[in-house]
Scaffold this motif. Structure first.
Motif, PDB file in Angstrom:
ATOM      1  N   PRO A  57       1.550  -4.858  -1.467  1.00  0.00           N
ATOM      2  CA  PRO A  57       0.420  -5.437  -2.689  1.00  0.00           C
ATOM      3  C   PRO A  57      -0.004  -6.756  -2.171  1.00  0.00           C
ATOM      4  O   PRO A  57       0.936  -7.612  -1.867  1.00  0.00           O
ATOM      5  CB  PRO A  57       1.285  -5.144  -4.118  1.00  0.00           C
ATOM      6  CG  PRO A  57       3.227  -4.905  -2.731  1.00  0.00           C
ATOM      7  CD  PRO A  57       2.648  -4.617  -2.389  1.00  0.00           C
ATOM      8  N   LYS A  79       6.136  -7.841 -12.176  1.00  0.00           N
ATOM      9  CA  LYS A  79       4.521  -7.308 -11.869  1.00  0.00           C
ATOM     10  C   LYS A  79       4.925  -5.712 -11.986  1.00  0.00           C
ATOM     11  O   LYS A  79       4.989  -5.607 -11.044  1.00  0.00           O
ATOM     12  CB  LYS A  79       3.450  -7.839 -11.086  1.00  0.00           C
ATOM     13  CG  LYS A  79       3.600  -9.883 -11.498  1.00  0.00           C
ATOM     14  CD  LYS A  79       2.139  -9.899 -10.649  1.00  0.00           C
ATOM     15  CE  LYS A  79       2.539 -11.916 -11.125  1.00  0.00           C
ATOM     16  NZ  LYS A  79       1.455 -12.754  -9.780  1.00  0.00           N
ATOM     17  N   GLN A  80       3.715  -5.272 -12.566  1.00  0.00           N
ATOM     18  CA  GLN A  80       3.521  -3.828 -12.543  1.00  0.00           C
ATOM     19  C   GLN A  80       3.271  -3.474 -10.937  1.00  0.00           C
ATOM     20  O   GLN A  80       4.134  -2.900 -10.641  1.00  0.00           O
ATOM     21  CB  GLN A  80       2.553  -3.507 -13.840  1.00  0.00           C
ATOM     22  CG  GLN A  80       2.344  -1.840 -13.439  1.00  0.00           C
ATOM     23  CD  GLN A  80       3.936  -1.192 -14.176  1.00  0.00           C
ATOM     24  OE1 GLN A  80       4.530  -2.126 -14.859  1.00  0.00           O
ATOM     25  NE2 GLN A  80       4.724  -0.099 -13.771  1.00  0.00           N
ATOM     26  N   GLN A  81       2.624  -4.036 -10.077  1.00  0.00           N
ATOM     27  CA  GLN A  81       2.228  -3.692  -9.020  1.00  0.00           C
ATOM     28  C   GLN A  81       3.631  -4.301  -7.862  1.00  0.00           C
ATOM     29  O   GLN A  81       3.541  -3.521  -7.295  1.00  0.00           O
ATOM     30  CB  GLN A  81       1.041  -4.923  -8.126  1.00  0.00           C
ATOM     31  CG  GLN A  81       1.714  -6.312  -8.184  1.00  0.00           C
ATOM     32  CD  GLN A  81      -0.289  -7.075  -7.496  1.00  0.00           C
ATOM     33  OE1 GLN A  81      -0.946  -6.295  -7.373  1.00  0.00           O
ATOM     34  NE2 GLN A  81       0.609  -8.313  -7.700  1.00  0.00           N
ATOM     35  N   HIS A  82       4.255  -4.840  -8.008  1.00  0.00           N
ATOM     36  CA  HIS A  82       5.474  -4.865  -6.819  1.00  0.00           C
ATOM     37  C   HIS A  82       6.462  -4.168  -7.956  1.00  0.00           C
ATOM     38  O   HIS A  82       7.268  -3.441  -7.448  1.00  0.00           O
ATOM     39  CB  HIS A  82       5.786  -6.342  -7.764  1.00  0.00           C
ATOM     40  CG  HIS A  82       4.737  -7.656  -6.861  1.00  0.00           C
ATOM     41  ND1 HIS A  82       4.624  -9.132  -7.959  1.00  0.00           N
ATOM     42  CD2 HIS A  82       4.745  -7.550  -5.838  1.00  0.00           C
ATOM     43  CE1 HIS A  82       3.948  -9.266  -7.065  1.00  0.00           C
ATOM     44  NE2 HIS A  82       3.423  -8.229  -5.632  1.00  0.00           N
ATOM     45  N   ASP A 128       5.637  -1.228  -9.029  1.00  0.00           N
ATOM     46  CA  ASP A 128       4.956   0.449  -8.040  1.00  0.00           C
ATOM     47  C   ASP A 128       5.164   0.748  -7.304  1.00  0.00           C
ATOM     48  O   ASP A 128       5.167   1.245  -6.672  1.00  0.00           O
ATOM     49  CB  ASP A 128       3.660   0.343  -8.489  1.00  0.00           C
ATOM     50  CG  ASP A 128       3.424   0.274 -10.220  1.00  0.00           C
ATOM     51  OD1 ASP A 128       4.066   1.035 -11.076  1.00  0.00           O
ATOM     52  OD2 ASP A 128       1.959  -0.138 -11.107  1.00  0.00           O
ATOM     53  N   MET A 129       4.605  -0.957  -5.987  1.00  0.00           N
ATOM     54  CA  MET A 129       5.720  -0.787  -4.885  1.00  0.00           C
ATOM     55  C   MET A 129       6.519  -0.017  -4.485  1.00  0.00           C
ATOM     56  O   MET A 129       5.872   0.883  -3.108  1.00  0.00           O
ATOM     57  CB  MET A 129       5.169  -2.304  -3.681  1.00  0.00           C
ATOM     58  CG  MET A 129       6.916  -2.552  -4.436  1.00  0.00           C
ATOM     59  SD  MET A 129       6.648  -4.975  -3.328  1.00  0.00           S
ATOM     60  CE  MET A 129       7.439  -3.471  -2.295  1.00  0.00           C
ATOM     61  N   GLN A 184       7.260  -9.125  -2.204  1.00  0.00           N
ATOM     62  CA  GLN A 184       7.600  -9.825  -3.506  1.00  0.00           C
ATOM     63  C   GLN A 184       6.698 -11.110  -2.863  1.00  0.00           C
ATOM     64  O   GLN A 184       5.646 -11.602  -3.243  1.00  0.00           O
ATOM     65  CB  GLN A 184       7.805 -10.159  -4.524  1.00  0.00           C
ATOM     66  CG  GLN A 184       7.944  -8.687  -4.693  1.00  0.00           C
ATOM     67  CD  GLN A 184       9.272  -8.711  -6.484  1.00  0.00           C
ATOM     68  OE1 GLN A 184       8.508  -9.431  -7.378  1.00  0.00           O
ATOM     69  NE2 GLN A 184       9.976  -7.611  -6.274  1.00  0.00           N
TER      70      GLN A 184
END
Length: 186
Positions: free
Chosen positions: A181, A155-158, A160-161, A121
């Motif tokens: 990400p 964060k959603q991207q983190h 989702d990773m 992240q």
């Protein structure tokens, strides 16, 4: 490719944890993966190391001096590094590994995978982090991570990773196809 596996120094109460760990180790080793792990010869740590060794893969253990005797350091490895402490252990494992996978385990397992995830992240590395979810072991943790994201702390991207699977083929495919990400502060 070298994958760092974080897992219990115990085998847990369910024998399926050890069976699935052995099967995963065999699969990864048969597919050209070498192991980086905590260097122990007990619990799931010993199971995963032996599984890789049984298939002829290289196994790199990293164990702190303080735990060398307590975790019964595995002396049949390709390489066993004895380091000063847990900080040095995690740094060495992170440097050696191309990816990180958490199998069932306790507080230490969570601490290690969460640190690797945090480093991604923050942009310290761009390596995949995965949970191998044997028998739904991590389902409640995934709910907590979702809650952290919904509440605005991750964060959603983190969220989702994170690779989340109980299938060895899916795990390796996701690791090989991983794209990191954008780091948190870019």
């Amino acid at each position: 490719m070298k994958i760092a596996v974080f897992c219990g120094s115990s085998s847990g109460e369910n024998p399926e944890f050890a069976q699935a760990t052995r099967a995963l180790g065999h699969y990864l080793a048969a597919n050209g993966v070498d192991l980086v792990y905590g260097g122990g010869n007990v619990g799931l740590m010993g199971v995963v190391a032996d599984a890789f060794l049984e298939k002829g893969a290289k196994v790199y253990g990293v164990i702190p001096e303080h735990l060398k005797d307590r975790e019964l350091a595995h002396h049949g490895l390709t390489e066993l590094s004895i380091v000063a402490d847990m900080h040095e252990r995690k740094a060495a494992m992170a440097q050696m590994a191309d990816a990180f996978v958490a199998l069932p385990g306790g507080v230490g397992t969570l601490e290690e995978i969460f640190e690797a995830w945090t480093w991604t992240q923050l942009g310290y590395h761009a390596k995949p982090c995965a949970f191998y979810n044997i028998n739904g072991f991590y389902n409640l943790l995934f709910e907590m991570i979702s809650n952290m994201s919904t509440a605005g702390f991750v964060k959603q991207q983190h969220s989702d990773m994170l690779i989340r699977t109980d299938n060895a083929e899916e795990l390796l495919s996701a690791i090989r196809g991983y794209e990191a990400p954008t780091p948190k502060w870019t």
